[in-house]
Motif scaffolding. Sequence first.
Motif, PDB file in Angstrom:
ATOM      1  N   ALA A 216      30.686  41.883  47.912  1.00  0.00           N
ATOM      2  CA  ALA A 216      32.062  42.377  47.998  1.00  0.00           C
ATOM      3  C   ALA A 216      32.651  42.433  46.592  1.00  0.00           C
ATOM      4  O   ALA A 216      32.416  41.539  45.779  1.00  0.00           O
ATOM      5  N   PRO A 217      33.396  43.483  46.282  1.00  0.00           N
ATOM      6  CA  PRO A 217      33.970  43.589  44.936  1.00  0.00           C
ATOM      7  C   PRO A 217      34.996  42.494  44.688  1.00  0.00           C
ATOM      8  O   PRO A 217      35.761  42.117  45.581  1.00  0.00           O
ATOM      9  N   ASP A 218      34.980  41.953  43.483  1.00  0.00           N
ATOM     10  CA  ASP A 218      35.985  40.972  43.102  1.00  0.00           C
ATOM     11  C   ASP A 218      37.345  41.650  42.997  1.00  0.00           C
ATOM     12  O   ASP A 218      37.464  42.773  42.492  1.00  0.00           O
ATOM     13  N   VAL A 219      38.371  40.962  43.472  1.00  0.00           N
ATOM     14  CA  VAL A 219      39.722  41.528  43.407  1.00  0.00           C
ATOM     15  C   VAL A 219      40.268  41.327  41.993  1.00  0.00           C
ATOM     16  O   VAL A 219      40.421  40.189  41.546  1.00  0.00           O
ATOM     17  N   PRO A 220      40.558  42.416  41.278  1.00  0.00           N
ATOM     18  CA  PRO A 220      41.081  42.267  39.923  1.00  0.00           C
ATOM     19  C   PRO A 220      42.473  41.638  39.930  1.00  0.00           C
ATOM     20  O   PRO A 220      43.247  41.829  40.867  1.00  0.00           O
ATOM     21  N   GLU A 221      42.780  40.911  38.884  1.00  0.00           N
ATOM     22  CA  GLU A 221      44.097  40.290  38.763  1.00  0.00           C
ATOM     23  C   GLU A 221      45.180  41.370  38.751  1.00  0.00           C
ATOM     24  O   GLU A 221      45.066  42.377  38.058  1.00  0.00           O
ATOM     25  N   GLY A 222      46.227  41.138  39.533  1.00  0.00           N
ATOM     26  CA  GLY A 222      47.327  42.091  39.602  1.00  0.00           C
ATOM     27  C   GLY A 222      47.166  43.154  40.662  1.00  0.00           C
ATOM     28  O   GLY A 222      48.027  44.026  40.814  1.00  0.00           O
ATOM     29  N   PHE A 223      46.055  43.088  41.430  1.00  0.00           N
ATOM     30  CA  PHE A 223      45.778  44.104  42.437  1.00  0.00           C
ATOM     31  C   PHE A 223      45.502  43.458  43.792  1.00  0.00           C
ATOM     32  O   PHE A 223      45.124  42.300  43.878  1.00  0.00           O
ATOM     33  N   ALA A 224      45.660  44.262  44.837  1.00  0.00           N
ATOM     34  CA  ALA A 224      45.243  43.885  46.184  1.00  0.00           C
ATOM     35  C   ALA A 224      44.342  44.991  46.718  1.00  0.00           C
ATOM     36  O   ALA A 224      44.566  46.177  46.441  1.00  0.00           O
ATOM     37  N   HIS A 225      43.313  44.591  47.466  1.00  0.00           N
ATOM     38  CA  HIS A 225      42.397  45.573  48.046  1.00  0.00           C
ATOM     39  C   HIS A 225      43.051  46.239  49.248  1.00  0.00           C
ATOM     40  O   HIS A 225      43.573  45.567  50.133  1.00  0.00           O
ATOM     41  N   ARG A 226      43.036  47.572  49.259  1.00  0.00           N
ATOM     42  CA  ARG A 226      43.661  48.304  50.344  1.00  0.00           C
ATOM     43  C   ARG A 226      42.670  49.057  51.225  1.00  0.00           C
ATOM     44  O   ARG A 226      42.887  49.198  52.424  1.00  0.00           O
ATOM     45  N   ALA A 227      41.585  49.555  50.661  1.00  0.00           N
ATOM     46  CA  ALA A 227      40.626  50.317  51.470  1.00  0.00           C
ATOM     47  C   ALA A 227      39.338  50.508  50.691  1.00  0.00           C
ATOM     48  O   ALA A 227      39.312  50.422  49.466  1.00  0.00           O
ATOM     49  N   SER A 228      38.272  50.749  51.437  1.00  0.00           N
ATOM     50  CA  SER A 228      36.986  51.124  50.853  1.00  0.00           C
ATOM     51  C   SER A 228      36.380  52.207  51.727  1.00  0.00           C
ATOM     52  O   SER A 228      36.522  52.192  52.955  1.00  0.00           O
TER      53      SER A 228
END
Length: 284
Positions: A216-228
């Motif tokens: 699973a991709p690491d969530v970058p700082e300052g972002f939230a995962h919304r879709a893939s």
Amino acid sequence: MNRTPFQALACPLDGEPLQLEGGTWRCASNHSFDVAKQGYVNLLPVQQKRSTDPGDSKAMVAARQRFLAAGDYASIAKALSQTVMRHCEQAETYSCLDAGCGEGYYLRQLAQQLPDAQALSLMGLDISKWAVQSAAKQDDKHAPISRWVVGSNAQLPVQSATLDSVLCMFGFPVHGEFARVLKPGGQLLQVEAGPEHLRELREIIYPTLKPAREKAPDVPEGFAHRASEQISYAISLEGADVIHDLLTMTPHLYRASAEGRERAANLEQLTLTIDAQLIVWERI
């Protein structure tokens, strides 16, 4: 089409806003950057270069332009445009940066596929001057669709919190900079090669392939995962020149051995798997 070049550029030397005066971009400290005759501006200072001619070569850019023009990556461009369309608010101008734009294929597709009523403010940036020159040359000088800039993702010459979206297409993401230039609620659309991408070509040019690792991709700082979204399909290439163009536009050209490149050069036909992952991150 309601397409205008992006305006909120920043000086690469001090970060101050740039203003366009005639054919020159200038900041309050009087740092100036001339617009080239092809219509682009170079905002990559010498001190930010790691080589005299960074990024893709002229030959790589030409190969990519020929290959993409044939439409084999059109499904990726369509998925990207549909994702942007869902994020647009038609009443407002939607600003978008392609960070690592190459010769501008994905921005041009975006400009064509979104409704004409949707106002777009576009910018394509690449560290390769050959890529940016190619992109700018394809624009109508009297009605350019985009601002074309030579620059680095490591230090984007863009004012903070001015973009609705950033595209990173098979490129080198610098999430801290992307977070800086995006508005709250803005989106980073990141397209990466999946484990099966160009597998048939890789099996020819490399002695062995490393096993794919699902992660699973690491969530970058300052972002939230919304879709893939996974984008997978097959293409068939006919002719040694087309296969050579594909190899030339990828990092595999330099990673493969001389023997591997020779095996690829002897091919006249190749069926390939396209496997890409589109990840949508929201600036929070």
